[in-house]
Motif scaffolding. Structure first.
Motif, PDB file in Angstrom:
ATOM      1  N   LEU A  56      -6.856 -33.452  -3.977  1.00 49.41           N
ATOM      2  CA  LEU A  56      -6.644 -33.220  -2.358  1.00 49.41           C
ATOM      3  C   LEU A  56      -7.911 -32.668  -1.581  1.00 49.41           C
ATOM      4  CD1 LEU A  56      -3.661 -30.500  -3.599  1.00 49.41           C
ATOM      5  CD2 LEU A  56      -3.743 -32.759  -2.486  1.00 49.41           C
ATOM      6  N   PRO A  57      -7.756 -32.890  -0.332  1.00 50.38           N
ATOM      7  CA  PRO A  57      -8.842 -32.305   0.495  1.00 50.38           C
ATOM      8  C   PRO A  57      -9.010 -30.689   0.694  1.00 50.38           C
ATOM      9  CG  PRO A  57      -7.106 -32.980   1.888  1.00 50.38           C
ATOM     10  CD  PRO A  57      -6.612 -33.337   0.449  1.00 50.38           C
ATOM     11  N   TYR A  58     -10.246 -30.180   0.683  1.00 50.76           N
ATOM     12  CA  TYR A  58     -10.478 -28.850   0.944  1.00 50.76           C
ATOM     13  C   TYR A  58     -11.613 -28.699   1.847  1.00 50.76           C
ATOM     14  CZ  TYR A  58      -7.680 -28.174  -3.115  1.00 50.76           C
ATOM     15  OH  TYR A  58      -6.736 -27.991  -4.242  1.00 50.76           O
ATOM     16  N   ALA A  59     -11.646 -27.653   2.535  1.00 50.94           N
ATOM     17  CA  ALA A  59     -12.808 -27.216   3.372  1.00 50.94           C
ATOM     18  C   ALA A  59     -13.551 -26.103   2.704  1.00 50.94           C
ATOM     19  CB  ALA A  59     -12.566 -27.026   4.697  1.00 50.94           C
ATOM     20  N   PHE A  60     -14.883 -25.524   2.808  1.00 52.50           N
ATOM     21  CA  PHE A  60     -15.237 -24.496   2.221  1.00 52.50           C
ATOM     22  C   PHE A  60     -16.195 -23.736   3.123  1.00 52.50           C
ATOM     23  CE2 PHE A  60     -14.945 -28.029  -0.576  1.00 52.50           C
ATOM     24  CZ  PHE A  60     -14.486 -27.485  -1.703  1.00 52.50           C
ATOM     25  N   TYR A  61     -15.785 -22.422   2.960  1.00 49.27           N
ATOM     26  CA  TYR A  61     -16.473 -21.371   3.734  1.00 49.27           C
ATOM     27  C   TYR A  61     -17.001 -20.320   3.091  1.00 49.27           C
ATOM     28  CZ  TYR A  61     -13.231 -23.339   7.442  1.00 49.27           C
ATOM     29  OH  TYR A  61     -12.677 -24.200   8.299  1.00 49.27           O
ATOM     30  N   ARG A  87     -19.944 -15.914  -2.337  1.00 50.01           N
ATOM     31  CA  ARG A  87     -18.597 -16.048  -2.462  1.00 50.01           C
ATOM     32  C   ARG A  87     -18.212 -17.453  -1.508  1.00 50.01           C
ATOM     33  NH1 ARG A  87     -15.491 -11.690  -4.381  1.00 50.01           N
ATOM     34  NH2 ARG A  87     -13.524 -12.354  -3.430  1.00 50.01           N
ATOM     35  N   ILE A  88     -17.530 -18.304  -2.268  1.00 42.61           N
ATOM     36  CA  ILE A  88     -17.056 -19.622  -1.414  1.00 42.61           C
ATOM     37  C   ILE A  88     -15.925 -19.598  -1.491  1.00 42.61           C
ATOM     38  CG2 ILE A  88     -17.492 -22.180  -1.118  1.00 42.61           C
ATOM     39  CD1 ILE A  88     -20.245 -22.001  -2.774  1.00 42.61           C
ATOM     40  N   VAL A  89     -15.212 -19.529  -0.075  1.00 41.77           N
ATOM     41  CA  VAL A  89     -13.772 -19.679  -0.016  1.00 41.77           C
ATOM     42  C   VAL A  89     -13.467 -21.036   0.048  1.00 41.77           C
ATOM     43  CG1 VAL A  89     -11.780 -18.899   1.451  1.00 41.77           C
ATOM     44  CG2 VAL A  89     -13.540 -17.623   0.958  1.00 41.77           C
ATOM     45  N   TYR A  90     -12.377 -21.655  -0.756  1.00 34.51           N
ATOM     46  CA  TYR A  90     -11.910 -23.020  -0.658  1.00 34.51           C
ATOM     47  C   TYR A  90     -10.692 -22.987   0.086  1.00 34.51           C
ATOM     48  CZ  TYR A  90      -8.760 -22.084  -4.812  1.00 34.51           C
ATOM     49  OH  TYR A  90      -7.993 -21.465  -5.616  1.00 34.51           O
ATOM     50  N   GLN A  91     -10.491 -23.868   1.150  1.00 33.15           N
ATOM     51  CA  GLN A  91      -9.114 -23.756   1.841  1.00 33.15           C
ATOM     52  C   GLN A  91      -8.680 -25.288   2.025  1.00 33.15           C
ATOM     53  OE1 GLN A  91      -9.713 -21.611   5.422  1.00 33.15           O
ATOM     54  NE2 GLN A  91      -8.764 -23.277   6.771  1.00 33.15           N
ATOM     55  N   PRO A  92      -7.319 -25.174   1.329  1.00 28.03           N
ATOM     56  CA  PRO A  92      -6.723 -26.503   1.458  1.00 28.03           C
ATOM     57  C   PRO A  92      -6.381 -27.037   2.789  1.00 28.03           C
ATOM     58  CG  PRO A  92      -5.387 -24.759   0.248  1.00 28.03           C
ATOM     59  CD  PRO A  92      -6.695 -24.162   0.839  1.00 28.03           C
TER      60      PRO A  92
END
Length: 477
Positions: A56-61, A87-92
């Motif tokens: 699945l694709p994720y973006a990272f913040y 801290r890296i947030v992964y967002q679907p």
């Protein structure tokens, strides 16, 4: 703080990272990652840790800013110490992509007064509008011509709402009456639903995952009450009374509760079997103008998604809608945002607390419309200060201001993939904004006067707009 040479060499050019979901829940223990890791490698890691069968694709913040480079460049750019855990947030991300609309494909005349509301059906295949000329109209999206003109109201049609199963449309007028329509025939179903003493300000249907076929909806009015109606019985079954001034907005939430916002500065939470008040949310210093739920997109579309799947029975529809709702919500509570004449917004988690989770400040004028992105990760707000602002939909942190309109922004709407935002303004234009770059993607002039209402179809293919110039415009890509 600068990265010390020694620090990076001693850790062998690695950095200790903690991956978390947008709600802040860690994905396993912190990991030492090489500094040459970027988004593609992080995608692999997250898919592996989540045991996803299909990638699945994720973006990272990091700190609400998207990571688009390797960790090494980010650390140098931001002068971050590698001594601390990053801290890296992964967002679907949506697996499908919506293209921005960029041209007007039809200008359809028909209404003889201002178009006050436009709304696509939950499957995106049908379109309705309400107007100051007292009619509701259904439009044929294939031929881009008027389909049915529905007469019955004696005053301006201020608000329209599709049932989430797509079988009904309800309209509310300036005189306080509500009419029910069959979108297939354009015929009125039964007589007017009367009870409100002043005009209708908002309408919201019970989610289809709680009841299929759709039967009940709630209306809000300037008279200070909200009323629950049963379309089978054709009558008001519960009156929600308690606000001391006009009720300006209403939402029927996914957990079955109803939220009402009022000019008395409060938001009230009601249960829907007897209409008991269960919570009161206070904090605004002026009228509440707009409410938004983090689950709104799945509540609006019910069982329908981007695949265009159809359903043979109400049971199938209910089951599919429930699966979509659960997937979208995850383990987090439903979030509510309120926008006010006091220039601020509050982010609430009403199931957990009567106290707000965050206060969102920055607008210089009243907040007219608030709206969560379909995935619930973002929140957008439209204001009379001519700007649209973007916020983190989970924490309420401010992200960006979209400037470009030269008049108050009346309404906003999201693309189904949460990547684009549409706004309509008093300045007669529509604008499409890119959520990733925070920049203007498309400028859409064409209306001759103020744009009161905009909607992006749930299937993402088209946009409708209406306003003071009496025409309905369809926009495509």
């Amino acid at each position: 703080m600068a990265v010390e040479e020694g620090a990076s060499t001693s850790s062998g050019n690695t950095v200790m990272c903690l991956l978390t979901n947008p709600e802040g829940e860690p994905l396993g223990a912190p990991l030492y990652l090489p500094q040459n890791v970027g988004p593609p490698q992080l995608q692999e890691i997250v898919n592996k840790l989540l045991n996803n069968d299909e990638k699945l694709p994720y973006a990272f913040y990091i700190s609400d800013q998207e990571l688009v480079v390797q960790l090494e460049s980010y650390l140098a750019q931001k002068k971050v110490s590698v001594e601390k855990v990053l801290r890296i947030v992964y967002q679907p991300q949506a697996v499908f992509r919506i293209r921005p609309v960029n041209r007007c494909s039809a200008t359809i005349a028909g209404h003889t007064e201002a178009v006050l509301s436009v709304s696509f059906s939950p499957d995106g295949k049908h379109l309705a509008s309400g107007s100051g000329d007292t009619t509701v109209r259904f439009w044929d999206l294939n031929t881009q011509t008027p389909l049915f003109t529905c007469t019955g109201h004696k005053n301006w049609v201020l608000f329209i709402a599709w049932s989430p199963d797509g079988k009904h449309l309800v309209s509310g007028s300036k005189s306080g009456e509500l009419l029910l329509w069959d979108p297939q025939t354009g015929k009125q179903l039964g007589g007017p639903l009367t009870g409100h003493k002043k005009w209708i300000t908002a309408i919201s249907w019970e989610p289809v995952h709680l009841q299929a076929p759709s039967r009940r909806f709630v209306s809000a009015s300037k008279d200070g009450d909200a009323r629950i109606w049963d379309t089978s019985l054709k009558k008001c079954v519960i009156s929600l009374t308690g606000h001391t001034l006009a009720v300006t907005c209403v939402k029927w939430g996914g957990d079955g509760h109803i939220y009402t916002g009022s000019q008395d500065c409060t938001i009230k939470v009601w249960e829907t079997t007897q209409g008991k008040l269960i919570r009161e949310l206070k904090g605004h210093g002026h009228w509440v103008n707009s409410l938004a739920l983090s689950t709104e997109y799945v509540l609006r579309t019910g069982a329908y998604d981007h695949t265009g799947k159809t359903f043979s029975s109400p049971e199938d529809m209910k089951e599919a809608a429930l699966a979509r709702y659960k997937k979208m919500r995850g383990n987090a509570p439903e979030r509510l945002v309120s926008g006010s004449d006091d220039f601020t917004m509050f982010l609430w988690e009403p199931a957990l607390s009567k106290h707000h989770k965050a206060r969102l400040t920055g607008h210089q004028q009243l907040v007219n419309h608030v709206y969560f992105s379909p995935d619930g990760q973002w929140l957008a707000s439209a204001s009379f200060d001519k700007s649209v602002k973007l916020w983190n939909g989970i924490t309420g942190t401010f992200i960006a201001t979209f400037r470009g309109h030269v008049g108050p922004v009346y309404q906003i709407s999201w693309s189904a993939d949460s990547r684009l935002l549409l706004s309509g303004s008093k300045d007669s234009t529509l604008k499409v904004w890119d959520i990733r770059t925070h920049k203007l993607k498309e400028d859409l002039p064409g209306h001759a006067d103020e744009v009161f209402s905009v909607d992006w179809s749930p299937d993402g293919e088209k946009v409708a707009s209406g306003g003071k110039d009496r025409v309905l415009k369809l926009w495509m890509n």
